[in-house]
Scaffold this motif. Structure first.
Motif, short mmCIF file in Angstrom:
data_model
loop_
_atom_site.label_atom_id
_atom_site.label_comp_id
_atom_site.label_asym_id
_atom_site.label_seq_id
_atom_site.Cartn_x
_atom_site.Cartn_y
_atom_site.Cartn_z
N VAL A 36 79.00 44.25 13.18
CA VAL A 36 79.27 43.97 14.58
C VAL A 36 78.96 42.38 15.10
CG1 VAL A 36 77.22 44.62 15.82
CG2 VAL A 36 79.30 44.89 17.09
N GLY A 37 79.84 41.86 15.86
CA GLY A 37 79.56 40.56 16.41
C GLY A 37 80.75 40.22 17.72
N ARG A 38 81.00 39.14 17.74
CA ARG A 38 81.69 38.83 19.20
C ARG A 38 83.10 37.87 18.70
NH1 ARG A 38 80.75 38.86 24.44
NH2 ARG A 38 78.58 39.34 24.11
N LEU A 39 84.12 38.22 18.95
CA LEU A 39 85.39 37.50 18.77
C LEU A 39 85.74 36.71 19.99
CD1 LEU A 39 87.50 40.31 16.90
CD2 LEU A 39 85.95 38.52 15.80
N ASN A 40 86.17 35.61 19.79
CA ASN A 40 86.65 34.61 20.84
C ASN A 40 88.21 35.56 21.26
OD1 ASN A 40 84.65 32.98 20.87
ND2 ASN A 40 85.89 31.61 19.26
#
Length: 381
Positions: free
Chosen positions: A255-259
């Motif tokens: 899991v992470g963060r997308l722009n």
């Protein structure tokens, strides 16, 4: 996925621990599990050989979703639980109230760190379980495992998170063996596998480019967009039903963060937002146990109406969907898989009926049946 954990301290109840240790034989007799202490030998999900003199009398779990798994194979899911993390964001406020009403002893269980927290050995040692269950790739270091086992606590690693298609069935089987309910675990594993096989068989001859899918997990948990799955976990579900997770192209972790700019440029064919009761205070996507369709639809319209998200073709074209996060990372994931299959490949799976599957699970397996709105379709904006 790593959730924001709600911490509620509970006193460690010595009487409760003594009752668990003394009551194992009675529990086995009531549950019809056969010989009280038949030896168990198996390999956990980390590949570690485990020997127990018999079924566990007192379990520690590091994720409240193990309570749901236990409730699928035992009518008394907390009878052998000595400690749990009280991570109510994972269980859901409504589900916790149902557990409290049905099994009031849950309030006396000791609290230990969850799999999303830094591990501390002291609460586990104080809880005195004979078996401690940890989620794969989290929890104690090898030195801490040795410390726990030197104190007489067997450590078992399971996985409903990282590799759900590879590890979930054997993890559920182990959980069943640990409480003397292996037949019940095997029955549900068969039920789940039959439905997975049906999906795999239809996809075997599928052609064309897999639709691009954007999943926003815990939609609305913060003002920033967008938390999304990378490799493994939810990405595995998407690939299994014939889709392509755009997060896996740029995120190396689960899991992470997308722009937002990346999401817009990727132009996903399908948008899926996950949520739950833990997003109530944040004003995010509330969905799952205790929520009716109108409440969920109102929250979802708000999420889909944010700048950038509202302009996605998936949203304007009626290919936006909401999913209760509590269906993930547990054996209940078959409901998520069937929902995703219908959304991602409607040409192949329009006839799948997750509601009928849920009704069967409620009738044949769950001690506390599911009740609420767990998936939803957003009309075109």
């Amino acid at each position: 996925m790593k959730e924001e954990t709600i911490l509620i301290r509970a006193p460690i109840t010595l009487d409760r621990r003594r009752a668990l240790a003394a009551g194992g034989g009675l529990f086995l007799a009531l549950m019809g599990a056969g010989p009280a202490r038949a030896a168990l030998d198996f390999t956990d999900i980390r590949g570690r050989p485990i020997h127990l003199d018999g079924p566990a009398r007192a379990l520690m779990i590091d994720d409240s979703r193990y309570l749901v798994a236990l409730s699928m194979i035992s009518p008394e899911p907390i009878a052998r639980v000595a400690a749990w993390p009280r991570d109510l964001n994972r269980l859901g406020a409504t589900n916790f109230k149902r557990f409290q009403a049905r099994f009031p002893a849950i309030d006396g269980l000791a609290r230990v760190p969850s799999s999303s927290e830094s591990f501390e050995a002291e609460p586990v040692l104080a809880a005195m379980p004979d078996v401690a269950i940890f989620t794969l790739n989290t929890g104690p270091s090898d030195a801490q495992v040795a410390l726990l086992e030197a104190a007489g606590i067997k450590v078992v690693f399971l996985d409903f998170f990282t590799a759900p298609f590879r590890h979930q069935a054997p993890s559920f089987e182990i959980l069943g063996r640990l409480i003397g309910r292996e037949d019940q675990a095997a029955a549900f594993n068969k039920f789940r596998q039959q439905r997975l096989d049906r999906i795999a068989a239809r996809l075997a001859g599928a052609t064309g480019t897999p639709p691009k899918v954007f999943v926003e997990v815990h939609a609305g948990i913060s003002p920033e967009c967008c938390n999304s799955p990378g490799k493994g976990n939810v990405s595995d579900y998407i690939a299994f039903v014939g889709g392509h997770n755009i997060g896996a192209d740029v995120l190396a972790t689960t899991v992470g963060r997308l722009n937002l700019e990346y999401v817009i440029e990727a132009a996903p064919d399908i948008y899926v937002a996950t949520g739950g009761s833990h997003l109530e205070k944040a004003g995010g996507l509330v969905i799952g146990a205790g929520y009716d369709r109108e409440r969920v639809l109102s929250a979802f319209r708000k999420m889909a109406g944010r700048p950038g998200i509202a302009q996605l073709g998936a949203v304007t074209g009626g290919r936006a969907h909401g999913l209760a996060h509590e269906l993930l990372n547990s054996p209940l994931d078959i409901l998520a898989v069937e929902s995703l299959a219908r959304w991602i490949r409607p040409d192949l799976f329009a006839d799948l009926d997750p509601a009928a599957t849920m009704a069967e699970i409620n009738r044949d397996f769950l001690a506390i049946p599911l009740d609420g709105t767990y998936w939803i379709d957003l009309p075109p904006i």
